[in-house]
Design a protein around this motif. Structure first.
Motif, PDB file in Angstrom:
ATOM      1  N   LEU A 190       0.829  -1.210   0.000  1.00 24.03           N
ATOM      2  CA  LEU A 190       0.000   0.000   0.000  1.00 24.03           C
ATOM      3  C   LEU A 190       0.861   1.257   0.000  1.00 24.03           C
ATOM      4  O   LEU A 190       0.447   2.303  -0.509  1.00 24.03           O
ATOM      5  N   ALA A 203       1.870   1.486  -3.676  1.00 27.71           N
ATOM      6  CA  ALA A 203       0.736   1.745  -4.573  1.00 27.71           C
ATOM      7  C   ALA A 203      -0.436   2.310  -3.787  1.00 27.71           C
ATOM      8  O   ALA A 203      -1.470   1.655  -3.619  1.00 27.71           O
ATOM      9  N   ASP A 209      -2.639   4.486  -4.533  1.00 22.49           N
ATOM     10  CA  ASP A 209      -3.876   4.751  -5.277  1.00 22.49           C
ATOM     11  C   ASP A 209      -4.867   3.593  -5.183  1.00 22.49           C
ATOM     12  O   ASP A 209      -6.063   3.779  -5.420  1.00 22.49           O
ATOM     13  N   LEU A 210      -4.381   2.409  -4.829  1.00 30.43           N
ATOM     14  CA  LEU A 210      -5.270   1.250  -4.751  1.00 30.43           C
ATOM     15  C   LEU A 210      -6.383   1.474  -3.732  1.00 30.43           C
ATOM     16  O   LEU A 210      -7.509   0.993  -3.903  1.00 30.43           O
ATOM     17  N   TYR A 247      -9.940   2.508  -4.701  1.00 31.89           N
ATOM     18  CA  TYR A 247     -10.843   1.565  -5.367  1.00 31.89           C
ATOM     19  C   TYR A 247     -11.336   0.471  -4.418  1.00 31.89           C
ATOM     20  O   TYR A 247     -12.062  -0.410  -4.828  1.00 31.89           O
ATOM     21  N   LEU A 271      -7.097  -7.178  -0.224  1.00 35.23           N
ATOM     22  CA  LEU A 271      -6.302  -6.852  -1.409  1.00 35.23           C
ATOM     23  C   LEU A 271      -6.878  -7.523  -2.656  1.00 35.23           C
ATOM     24  O   LEU A 271      -7.031  -6.892  -3.714  1.00 35.23           O
ATOM     25  N   THR A 320     -10.194  -6.008  -3.789  1.00 32.33           N
ATOM     26  CA  THR A 320      -9.990  -4.739  -4.498  1.00 32.33           C
ATOM     27  C   THR A 320      -9.464  -4.983  -5.909  1.00 32.33           C
ATOM     28  O   THR A 320      -9.871  -4.299  -6.861  1.00 32.33           O
ATOM     29  N   ALA A 321      -8.567  -5.962  -6.057  1.00 27.71           N
ATOM     30  CA  ALA A 321      -8.031  -6.268  -7.393  1.00 27.71           C
ATOM     31  C   ALA A 321      -9.140  -6.734  -8.324  1.00 27.71           C
ATOM     32  O   ALA A 321      -9.164  -6.362  -9.509  1.00 27.71           O
ATOM     33  N   LEU A 362     -10.982  -3.766  -9.452  1.00 28.75           N
ATOM     34  CA  LEU A 362     -10.165  -2.889 -10.280  1.00 28.75           C
ATOM     35  C   LEU A 362      -9.974  -3.452 -11.689  1.00 28.75           C
ATOM     36  O   LEU A 362      -9.881  -2.688 -12.657  1.00 28.75           O
ATOM     37  N   ALA A 392      -2.023  -3.766  -8.605  1.00 26.50           N
ATOM     38  CA  ALA A 392      -1.914  -2.534  -7.811  1.00 26.50           C
ATOM     39  C   ALA A 392      -0.768  -1.666  -8.324  1.00 26.50           C
ATOM     40  O   ALA A 392      -0.900  -0.441  -8.443  1.00 26.50           O
ATOM     41  N   LEU A 409      -1.726  -0.030 -11.567  1.00 25.50           N
ATOM     42  CA  LEU A 409      -2.598   1.117 -11.341  1.00 25.50           C
ATOM     43  C   LEU A 409      -1.767   2.349 -10.993  1.00 25.50           C
ATOM     44  O   LEU A 409      -2.049   3.451 -11.467  1.00 25.50           O
ATOM     45  N   GLN A 410      -0.744   2.175 -10.166  1.00 22.96           N
ATOM     46  CA  GLN A 410       0.087   3.300  -9.750  1.00 22.96           C
ATOM     47  C   GLN A 410       0.834   3.913 -10.933  1.00 22.96           C
ATOM     48  O   GLN A 410       1.165   5.102 -10.901  1.00 22.96           O
TER      49      GLN A 410
END
Length: 390
Positions: free
Chosen positions: A289, A292, A294-295, A298, A309, A312-313, A316, A344, A347-348
């Motif tokens: 975290l 990344a 920004d995760l 979401y 985790l 969330t993935a 996403l 994750a 995404l970053q």
């Protein structure tokens, strides 16, 4: 009203400090009025600049409460003359000997001035119309004269306190990162972990002390340097397989959320092939975290566990335009949690990835050949984040 009491009552001698305080009280006030309670709040923040304690200010608050108006004005009577009994009552029963000590501290700091009567008593005389003709007691005019200076000192003190809070926060985060990186690195490579742990423990011990801003700034630099040393010891991609790795991998697979996509990943990983061992499965969730952040935007809630985790993935994945088959292949080849960590990290850096689906397929092919690890992406993001001290 002019006051003629220039010398203290009793055996107390005239001193240079006393004369200076009286000269200050007689000086023109830069501002003709000031809110007395706002002034007291500023003085509370700036008390270090005047060398007074919180107990001294409690007595000053009691004195101010005897002034009948909300503001101290330069054209009004600023002498208060409460008896010791009345002053003790407003300081919650403070003994007279203690009151005298704190009053002396306020006078020494130049915040109030004693206007003594011929016999040392505090009182006021009134004229025929009932107006105060003369008062003997404690003069609050030094507060009004110094109101601007007190406010400036208060701003400086508040800014210093805010800076110190920021420094302590930054140091705490650096030390937390160092602790987690050391714990992770011990299982990855051989390095001087005991020496680094000793340095970390020493910093944690020093942080418990009451340090000024200069010491905190030096400590922040030292904490940042410690994290940098640890990060530089860890290779970008650590590939180490062992029986423990396999056990960890199986444990992480069993912790997948109960969703359709999670079950598909689990069945593929169990029935088709075991995922390649990835040291990312041992990265503390906090570091993921950190790399990344920004995760979290979401996530349906706070990300606290591997299950969170993975949840969330799964949310996403379609937002990044990654198809189910590509995602299932990534889960099967990398393992569900390394795949989630990879997502994750993607995404970053999404602004630099033209085709997230194709990018993930390429990473899956590389992972199948043992040429990719999500740990490498995490470490790269951490290094980028640490290009300048927090």
């Amino acid at each position: 009203m002019k006051h003629i009491s220039m010398t203290p009552f009793g055996r107390q001698p005239v001193t240079a400090g006393l004369l200076a305080a009286r000269a200050l009280a007689e000086a023109p006030a830069p501002q003709d009025r000031a809110d007395k309670w706002a002034l007291l709040r500023d003085l509370t923040a700036a008390r270090g600049a005047y060398g007074v304690s919180d107990r001294d200010l409690a007595v000053l608050a009691a004195l101010i409460s005897f002034h009948p108006r909300a503001e101290l004005t330069d054209d009004a009577q600023l002498i208060v003359f409460p008896s010791n009994a009345s002053l003790s009552a407003r300081t919650h029963g403070m003994p007279e000997s203690t009151l005298r000590r704190h009053l002396a501290a306020l006078i020494k700091a130049g915040l109030i001035l004693r206007r003594d009567s011929p016999n040392g008593k505090r009182y006021a005389t009134r004229g025929a119309s009932g107006q105060l003709a003369r008062a003997f007691g404690f003069d609050l005019r030094p507060l009004l004269v110094q109101a601007g200076e007190i406010a400036a000192h208060a701003d400086t003190a508040r800014n210093t306190q805010a800076r110190m809070r920021d420094l302590r926060t930054s140091i705490t985060i650096h030390l937390r990162d160092a602790m987690k990186l050391i714990a992770w690195g011990r299982n990855q490579i051989s390095a001087c972990w005991d020496q680094l742990t000793e340095a970390l423990t020493l910093m944690q011990r020093h942080l418990r002390r009451k340090l000024d801003a200069t010491h905190l700034e030096r400590m922040q630099r030292a904490a940042f340097d410690l994290v940098t040393r640890i990060t530089d010891l860890i290779p970008p991609e650590t590939t180490q397989t062992s029986a423990n790795d396999s056990q960890n991998e199986r444990h992480l697979q069993n912790s997948i959320p109960d969703s359709h996509e999670s079950e598909s990943c689990t069945e593929d990983a169990r029935d088709k092939a075991k995922p390649a061992t990835d040291p990312a499965t041992r990265i503390p969730l906090g570091l993921v975290l950190k790399a990344a952040p920004d995760l979290a935007d979401y996530a349906p809630g706070e990300i606290r566990t591997p299950r969170d985790l993975l949840d969330t993935a799964h949310r996403l994945r379609p937002m990044l335009g990654i198809g189910e088959e590509t995602w299932h292949d990534a889960c099967r080849i990398m393992g569900p949690e390394p795949a989630a960590i990879t997502l994750a990290c993607m995404l970053q850096s999404v602004g630099r990835i033209a085709n997230p689906g194709g990018y993930l397929r390429n990473l899956s092919h590389r992972a199948r050949r043992g040429q990719f690890s999500a740990a490498r992406m995490v470490q790269a993001l951490l290094r980028a984040e640490r290009t300048c001290p927090g």
